[in-house]
Design an enzyme around this catalytic site. Structure first.
Site, PDB file in Angstrom:
ATOM      1  CG  HIS A  25     -26.088 -11.154 -22.717  1.00  0.00           C
ATOM      2  ND1 HIS A  25     -27.437 -10.927 -22.683  1.00  0.00           N
ATOM      3  CD2 HIS A  25     -25.883 -11.990 -23.776  1.00  0.00           C
ATOM      4  CE1 HIS A  25     -28.032 -11.601 -23.663  1.00  0.00           C
ATOM      5  NE2 HIS A  25     -27.104 -12.253 -24.343  1.00  0.00           N
ATOM      6  CG  ASP A 145     -32.188  -8.851 -22.775  1.00  0.00           C
ATOM      7  OD1 ASP A 145     -31.958  -8.273 -21.682  1.00  0.00           O
ATOM      8  OD2 ASP A 145     -31.905 -10.042 -22.995  1.00  0.00           O
ATOM      9  N   GLY A 177     -33.199 -15.021 -22.633  1.00  0.00           N
ATOM     10  CA  GLY A 177     -33.722 -16.106 -21.805  1.00  0.00           C
ATOM     11  C   GLY A 177     -34.049 -17.321 -22.646  1.00  0.00           C
ATOM     12  CG  HIS A 204     -31.147 -13.803 -27.528  1.00  0.00           C
ATOM     13  ND1 HIS A 204     -31.077 -12.475 -27.213  1.00  0.00           N
ATOM     14  CD2 HIS A 204     -30.026 -14.377 -27.015  1.00  0.00           C
ATOM     15  CE1 HIS A 204     -29.943 -12.268 -26.530  1.00  0.00           C
ATOM     16  NE2 HIS A 204     -29.291 -13.396 -26.399  1.00  0.00           N
ATOM     17  CD  GLU A 207     -28.847 -19.169 -27.206  1.00  0.00           C
ATOM     18  OE1 GLU A 207     -29.769 -18.390 -26.876  1.00  0.00           O
ATOM     19  OE2 GLU A 207     -27.791 -19.290 -26.561  1.00  0.00           O
TER      20      GLU A 207
HETATM   21 ZN   LIG Z   1     -27.226 -13.709 -25.840  1.00  0.00          ZN
END
Ligand SMILES: [Zn+2]
Length: 344
Positions: A25, A145, A177, A204, A207
């Site tokens: 990031h 993103d 997020g 993402h 996670e």
């Molecule tokens: Zn990430």
């Protein structure tokens, strides 16, 4: 050779190895050195401008502390010059680790909603990208993103900027997020627009929630790579699907420990992913904020997967293969990795 000497040799090999990074990031890559430069530009900020005080400020304590540090860095990105400085200096930190190519996850909404005009933002990252390539030999590409926690208005804005203002370096569209309480399917229309404009889909998923989120990312968002995908290891059918369709996972081991997505490194599911034949790449996510860097992540992966230097080189080639670099660009970095490995 004693184990420690062998490990030292591998660390040296990793440090010099040409690498590509796919999950890192933009703001999350601001090292204490960079934050000190930004803080010096904005003396009214609560962030210390003294590098030594900053090192302490940055030392990772827990996830709440990470969010606090992250937000205080966001607060230092106030104008286009901050954006340009951050981006170029992140590339400098990458060059020091022999990163040749990186797809940097950028969240333009965080800056535009704070008042940086969108076109100035685009010009700043593009200016830094060109300078990084010319002066540092680091090729940067962007993944824009959606900050999932900011809702559908942020999705609309991010899609608009990606499609209408599309900077030359933009290759993909993402979603970050929190996952809990932020179901992936609601973002389908925005991913549809980005994909129709030729951008790759890299959300993402999996996670902090289960494998169903990864299925959602594949089915609803057309994911071509998965950010993290940690929980995929709990679903053999999903691992099989990822392996069969060559959908890579962007694995970030230390991040997963820091956020408590995984309890300990020894329990990290990277072994199951590799054993299932999934194309696994190793990445650093928000490196200074998690007290790591890409070289450290390679060393962690080498330990978990019991790799020698050839195995580590193969891991580096996975990242090149899984990247959205064009074929000549892939061939160039792969050849560099092979030459470096052969000379070792
Ligand atoms: Zn990430």
């Amino acid at each position: 050779m004693p184990d420690s000497a062998a490990a030292g040799g591998l660390d040296t090999f990793i440090a010099g190895l040409p690498k590509a990074e796919l999950h890192v990031h933009h703001v999350g890559s601001a090292s204490p050195r960079i934050v000190a430069e930004l803080a010096a530009r904005h003396r009214d900020s609560a962030v210390p401008a003294d590098p030594e005080a900053l090192a302490d400020y940055f030392s990772f304590r827990d996830f709440a502390h990470f969010i606090q540090v992250y937000l205080s860095v966001v607060d230092l990105i106030r104008d286009a010059e901050d954006v340009r400085l951050l981006t170029f200096e992140v590339a400098r930190d990458m060059a020091r680790q022999n990163v040749r190519y990186a797809e940097l996850t950028v969240t333009p909404y965080s800056s535009t909603r704070r008042g940086i005009p969108d076109r100035e933002f685009m010009a700043a990252i593009e200016d830094a990208r060109k300078a990084a390539e010319a002066e540092l030999g680091v090729t940067l590409r962007w993944c824009f993103d959606i900050p999932g926690e900011a809702g559908l208005a942020s999705a609309e804005e991010t899609a608009r900027m990606a499609v209408d203002l599309r900077p030359d370096g933009l290759v993909s569209f993402g979603l970050g997020g929190p996952e809990i309480g932020v179901p992936r399917p609601q973002f389908k229309p925005y991913f549809d627009r980005a994909r129709a404009a030729g951008l790759h889909s890299v959300p993402h998923a999996g996670e902090t929630t289960g494998p169903e989120t990864v299925w959602d990312a594949l089915r609803e968002l057309g994911a071509e790579r998965i950010g993290h995908g940690t929980s995929a290891a709990g679903d053999p059918r999903l691992l099989e699907h990822l392996a069969e369709h060559r959908i890579p996972l962007e694995v970030c081991p230390t991040s997963n420990i820091a956020t408590r997505a995984v309890a300990t490194l020894d329990e990290h599911p990277i072994r199951q992913m590799v054993a299932a034949g999934v194309l696994v790449t190793v990445n650093s996510d928000d490196p200074p904020m998690f007290g790591t860097d890409l070289n450290t992540e390679y060393a962690v992966a080498a330990r978990l997967l019991e790799l020698d230097h050839r195995g580590v080189a193969a891991l580096a080639k996975n990242a090149v293969e899984a990247s959205f670099l064009d074929a000549p660009g892939k061939a160039r970095i792969t050849a560099e990795i092979d030459a470096y490995t052969a000379a070792w």
